[in-house]
Design an enzyme around this catalytic site. Structure first.
Site, PDB file in Angstrom:
ATOM      1  N   ASP A 147     143.688  32.248  16.563  1.00 13.05           N
ATOM      2  CA  ASP A 147     142.997  32.728  15.360  1.00 13.05           C
ATOM      3  C   ASP A 147     142.738  31.505  14.492  1.00 13.05           C
ATOM      4  OD1 ASP A 147     142.146  34.305  13.078  1.00 13.05           O
ATOM      5  OD2 ASP A 147     143.355  35.960  13.838  1.00 13.05           O
ATOM      6  N   ILE A 148     142.274  31.681  13.263  1.00 15.35           N
ATOM      7  CA  ILE A 148     142.099  30.515  12.394  1.00 15.35           C
ATOM      8  C   ILE A 148     143.475  29.919  12.105  1.00 15.35           C
ATOM      9  CG2 ILE A 148     139.931  31.335  11.379  1.00 15.35           C
ATOM     10  CD1 ILE A 148     141.570  32.092   8.857  1.00 15.35           C
ATOM     11  N   ASN A 172     145.311  28.901   9.542  1.00 14.60           N
ATOM     12  CA  ASN A 172     146.242  29.451   8.555  1.00 14.60           C
ATOM     13  C   ASN A 172     146.919  30.721   9.083  1.00 14.60           C
ATOM     14  OD1 ASN A 172     147.294  29.672   5.735  1.00 14.60           O
ATOM     15  ND2 ASN A 172     146.142  31.587   5.820  1.00 14.60           N
ATOM     16  N   THR A 173     146.127  31.555   9.735  1.00 18.23           N
ATOM     17  CA  THR A 173     146.664  32.816  10.275  1.00 18.23           C
ATOM     18  C   THR A 173     147.676  32.536  11.389  1.00 18.23           C
ATOM     19  OG1 THR A 173     144.607  33.916   9.708  1.00 18.23           O
ATOM     20  CG2 THR A 173     145.983  35.017  11.335  1.00 18.23           C
ATOM     21  N   ASP A 220     158.140  44.067  31.655  1.00 17.40           N
ATOM     22  CA  ASP A 220     156.846  44.750  31.715  1.00 17.40           C
ATOM     23  C   ASP A 220     157.070  46.231  31.977  1.00 17.40           C
ATOM     24  OD1 ASP A 220     155.451  42.396  31.235  1.00 17.40           O
ATOM     25  OD2 ASP A 220     155.387  41.878  33.356  1.00 17.40           O
ATOM     26  N   THR A 257     145.003  32.302  34.475  1.00 19.18           N
ATOM     27  CA  THR A 257     144.932  32.178  35.935  1.00 19.18           C
ATOM     28  C   THR A 257     143.982  33.195  36.560  1.00 19.18           C
ATOM     29  OG1 THR A 257     146.943  33.493  36.023  1.00 19.18           O
ATOM     30  CG2 THR A 257     147.190  31.121  36.320  1.00 19.18           C
TER      31      THR A 257
HETATM   32  O1  C5P Z   1     155.696  41.034  37.996  1.00 17.82           O
HETATM   33  P1  C5P Z   1     155.409  39.568  38.006  1.00 17.82           P
HETATM   34  O2  C5P Z   1     156.577  38.730  38.482  1.00 17.82           O
HETATM   35  O3  C5P Z   1     154.128  39.230  38.722  1.00 17.82           O
HETATM   36  O4  C5P Z   1     155.244  39.218  36.467  1.00 17.82           O
HETATM   37  C1  C5P Z   1     154.780  37.974  36.019  1.00 17.82           C
HETATM   38  C2  C5P Z   1     154.696  37.974  34.524  1.00 17.82           C
HETATM   39  O5  C5P Z   1     154.107  36.742  34.108  1.00 17.82           O
HETATM   40  C3  C5P Z   1     153.823  39.074  33.929  1.00 17.82           C
HETATM   41  O6  C5P Z   1     154.396  39.416  32.670  1.00 17.82           O
HETATM   42  C4  C5P Z   1     152.481  38.410  33.731  1.00 17.82           C
HETATM   43  O7  C5P Z   1     151.762  38.950  32.666  1.00 17.82           O
HETATM   44  C5  C5P Z   1     152.910  36.985  33.382  1.00 17.82           C
HETATM   45  N1  C5P Z   1     151.894  35.970  33.656  1.00 17.82           N
HETATM   46  C6  C5P Z   1     151.351  35.776  34.911  1.00 17.82           C
HETATM   47  N2  C5P Z   1     150.415  34.807  35.116  1.00 17.82           N
HETATM   48  C7  C5P Z   1     150.014  34.041  34.101  1.00 17.82           C
HETATM   49  C8  C5P Z   1     150.536  34.234  32.831  1.00 17.82           C
HETATM   50  C9  C5P Z   1     151.494  35.217  32.640  1.00 17.82           C
HETATM   51  O8  C5P Z   1     151.724  36.451  35.850  1.00 17.82           O
HETATM   52  N3  C5P Z   1     149.125  33.094  34.323  1.00 17.82           N
END
Ligand code: C5P
Length: 231
Positions: free
Chosen positions: A66-67, A69-70, A12, A116
């Protein structure tokens, strides 16, 4: 499976330059990287292809929907790239289309049941009559029946979901914080050892590694904790 291959580092970071220097610093300590919107839309996809060519595994966290096919055609392109994991939203049509797009490749589809960040009031505002936990359970059953390879879930949900999907699906959990690490904006966190004990197969870790003073040491410590928990 090697404990190291269960750790997925979330890249990230805002640019390919930053990603490159992080991957270089982490070296052989990390074998698996997750790309989200930020880096993917800043030149990250060709960089991800380069990582695959260099022997790393790549998780594209692009949450497709998305749909049919896409979705199938998009997934075929991701499969050709050589990625290991790709996320889609857990709508039955989308999941079926995604599974179709993986045929003949090693790409595995992970479904996101309910984001979440959603609570009961967000569900209602989005037009759902079901509560979060009911919808998570229903979508997990659908993912299992459609042949999805795994689910992204919080470590707290892992034990419950394992009961629904059995052992054929992988559970991939973000929200991981080693003892003493800052939670940041994560509300439901678990240590690496506890997440593994709760049934997680792969741990997604971002800030505790990427923002550490010594990212390589932070990654090594988490891999050691995973290895210990798996004994
Ligand atoms: O920095 P951190 O350990 O919190 O990063 C967690 C990663 O997991 C981030 O890329 C975040 O977008 C991803 N993520 C999350 N919770 C989710 C789905 C994905 O923290 N439910």
């Amino acid at each position: 499976m090697d404990a190291r291959d269960r750790l997925i580092v979330a890249l990230d970071v805002p640019s390919v330059k930053d990603a490159e220097s992080m991957v270089t610093r982490l070296g052989n300590s990390v074998s698996f990287y997750k790309f989200g919107y930020q880096l993917a839309f800043a030149g990250g996809i060709p960089f991800a292809a380069g990582l695959i060519a260099a022997g790393k595994q790549v998780f594209l966290d692009l949450k497709l929907h998305d749909i049919g096919n896409t979705v199938t055609k998009g997934v075929e392109s991701v499969a050709q790239m050589g990625a290991t994991f790709l996320t889609v939203h857990a709508y039955p049509q989308t999941m079926r289309a995604a599974v179709e797009g993986t045929r003949g490749s090693k790409l595995k589809i992970l479904a996101v049941t309910v984001l979440t960040s959603y609570d009961e009031s967000d569900m209602k505002a989005a037009g759902y009559n079901l509560g979060v936990s009911e919808l998570v359970a229903r979508r997990a059953e659908q993912a299992r029946d459609i042949g999805i390879n795994g689910l992204v879930c919080s470590p707290e949900e892992a034990a419950n979901l394992r009961g629904i999907v059995g052992n054929n699906l992988s559970l991939v959990t973000p929200g991981i914080r080693p003892a003493g690490a800052a939670a940041g904006d994560q509300k439901r966190i678990m240590t690496p050892a506890k997440a593994i004990a709760a049934g997680a197969d792969y741990l997604v870790v971002g800030r505790p590694i990427v923002e550490a003073a010594d990212p390589k040491a932070a990654a090594d410590a988490i891999v050691a904790e995973i290895a210990e928990a798996k004994k």
